[in-house]
Design a protein around this motif. Structure first.
Motif, mmCIF file in Angstrom:
data_model
loop_
_atom_site.group_PDB
_atom_site.id
_atom_site.type_symbol
_atom_site.label_atom_id
_atom_site.label_comp_id
_atom_site.label_asym_id
_atom_site.label_seq_id
_atom_site.Cartn_x
_atom_site.Cartn_y
_atom_site.Cartn_z
ATOM 1 N N LEU A 14 0.839 -1.190 0.000
ATOM 2 C CA LEU A 14 0.000 0.000 0.000
ATOM 3 C C LEU A 14 0.878 1.245 0.000
ATOM 4 C CD1 LEU A 14 -2.763 -1.154 2.516
ATOM 5 C CD2 LEU A 14 -2.657 -1.459 0.042
ATOM 6 N N SER A 18 2.741 -0.247 4.088
ATOM 7 C CA SER A 18 2.273 -1.489 4.707
ATOM 8 C C SER A 18 2.076 -2.548 3.618
ATOM 9 C CB SER A 18 0.994 -1.264 5.511
ATOM 10 O OG SER A 18 -0.028 -0.765 4.693
ATOM 11 N N VAL A 20 0.172 -6.156 2.518
ATOM 12 C CA VAL A 20 -0.917 -7.109 2.724
ATOM 13 C C VAL A 20 -0.498 -8.399 2.038
ATOM 14 C CG1 VAL A 20 -3.354 -7.630 2.325
ATOM 15 C CG2 VAL A 20 -2.648 -5.284 2.861
ATOM 16 N N LYS A 30 -1.909 -8.028 7.332
ATOM 17 C CA LYS A 30 -1.338 -6.720 7.031
ATOM 18 C C LYS A 30 -0.154 -6.510 7.956
ATOM 19 C CE LYS A 30 -2.547 -1.825 6.502
ATOM 20 N NZ LYS A 30 -3.645 -0.853 6.611
ATOM 21 N N ASP A 32 2.702 -3.846 9.346
ATOM 22 C CA ASP A 32 3.038 -2.433 9.541
ATOM 23 C C ASP A 32 4.539 -2.252 9.319
ATOM 24 O OD1 ASP A 32 3.766 0.074 10.579
ATOM 25 O OD2 ASP A 32 2.297 -0.039 12.193
ATOM 26 N N ARG A 38 2.363 -7.690 12.562
ATOM 27 C CA ARG A 38 1.018 -7.837 12.011
ATOM 28 C C ARG A 38 0.086 -6.797 12.626
ATOM 29 N NH1 ARG A 38 -3.012 -10.825 14.104
ATOM 30 N NH2 ARG A 38 -1.584 -11.950 15.458
ATOM 31 N N PHE A 42 -6.687 -5.405 11.322
ATOM 32 C CA PHE A 42 -7.000 -5.565 9.901
ATOM 33 C C PHE A 42 -8.145 -6.556 9.728
ATOM 34 C CE2 PHE A 42 -6.250 -7.446 5.663
ATOM 35 C CZ PHE A 42 -6.314 -6.292 4.898
ATOM 36 N N GLY A 48 -8.171 -11.129 10.788
ATOM 37 C CA GLY A 48 -8.774 -10.528 9.614
ATOM 38 C C GLY A 48 -10.071 -11.149 9.162
ATOM 39 N N ILE A 85 -8.145 -3.045 -2.031
ATOM 40 C CA ILE A 85 -7.428 -4.297 -2.221
ATOM 41 C C ILE A 85 -8.386 -5.285 -2.877
ATOM 42 C CG2 ILE A 85 -6.220 -6.195 -1.059
ATOM 43 C CD1 ILE A 85 -5.882 -4.038 1.310
ATOM 44 N N SER A 102 -8.350 -0.360 2.920
ATOM 45 C CA SER A 102 -7.013 -0.582 3.483
ATOM 46 C C SER A 102 -7.041 -1.035 4.940
ATOM 47 C CB SER A 102 -6.150 0.671 3.331
ATOM 48 O OG SER A 102 -6.738 1.750 4.030
ATOM 49 N N ASP A 103 -8.207 -0.980 5.585
ATOM 50 C CA ASP A 103 -8.366 -1.507 6.941
ATOM 51 C C ASP A 103 -8.864 -2.950 6.941
ATOM 52 O OD1 ASP A 103 -7.542 0.835 8.249
ATOM 53 O OD2 ASP A 103 -9.555 1.695 8.076
ATOM 54 N N GLY A 104 -9.121 -3.491 5.747
ATOM 55 C CA GLY A 104 -9.549 -4.880 5.641
ATOM 56 C C GLY A 104 -11.037 -5.100 5.699
#
Length: 172
Positions: A14, A18, A20, A30, A32, A38, A42, A48, A85, A102-104
């Motif tokens: 991203l 970060s 994924v 994801k 960081d 992890r 996410f 997830g 994504i 992007s936060d899942g």
């Protein structure tokens, strides 16, 4: 831990750096870049909600990501803000492409029927996928197959993500 990165299938980076990753164990992780760890938030859960058959809601119906093999990312999707994504899912619910922010969190699904095929009653299972910028517009390309009896048919789906228009066709 059972949830460590093991034989990744695919990854996307991203704009914030970060990463994924789609893990062999069929979950998304994801990472960081500042902490090399992890991101546990996410996807709204520690793993997830994408591990195995764990379901999530999106587009008004339950869904899951279980047999995925490709990821892609775009920040130029009509009607959606930020980076999106894309996850090609070829096994569950007859195949689909799941779109996550992007936060899942799931923001949209291109379902089996929308992917298209030989008629309007079925679609294909995506096996390959790519997002490419062409003349300032992002385009999604997906290809896959559908088994009808003993015969296998190949199909393509393309979408101009920036304009929101799509095409589907048989591949002879």
């Amino acid at each position: 831990s059972d949830y460590l990165l093991e034989k990744p299938e695919d990854l996307v980076v991203l704009s914030d750096g970060s990463i994924v990753v789609l893990n062999k164990k069929q979950f998304l992780m994801k990472i960081d870049p500042a902490t090399d760890s992890r991101v546990t938030t996410f996807g709204d859960s520690a793993y997830g909600k994408f591990y195995g058959n764990f379901g999530f809601g999106c587009d008004g119906s339950p869904s899951s990501i279980h047999t995925s093999n490709h990821l892609a990312v775009s920040d130029n999707v009509k009607g959606l803000d930020g980076e999106i994504i894309f996850v090609a899912e070829y096994g569950q619910h007859n195949g689909k492409i799941v779109m996550l922010n992007s936060d899942g969190q799931c923001v949209k699904i291109i379902n089996h029927k929308e992917l298209g095929g030989g008629n309007t009653n079925f679609g294909f299972r995506p096996r390959a996928m790519e997002v490419k910028t062409i003349n300032g517009e992002d385009h999604l390309f997906a290809s896959g197959e559908f088994y009808r009896g003993s015969s296998k048919k190949s199909y393509m789906y393309t979408e101009n993500l920036t304009k929101g228009t799509s095409r589907k066709c048989n591949v002879l």
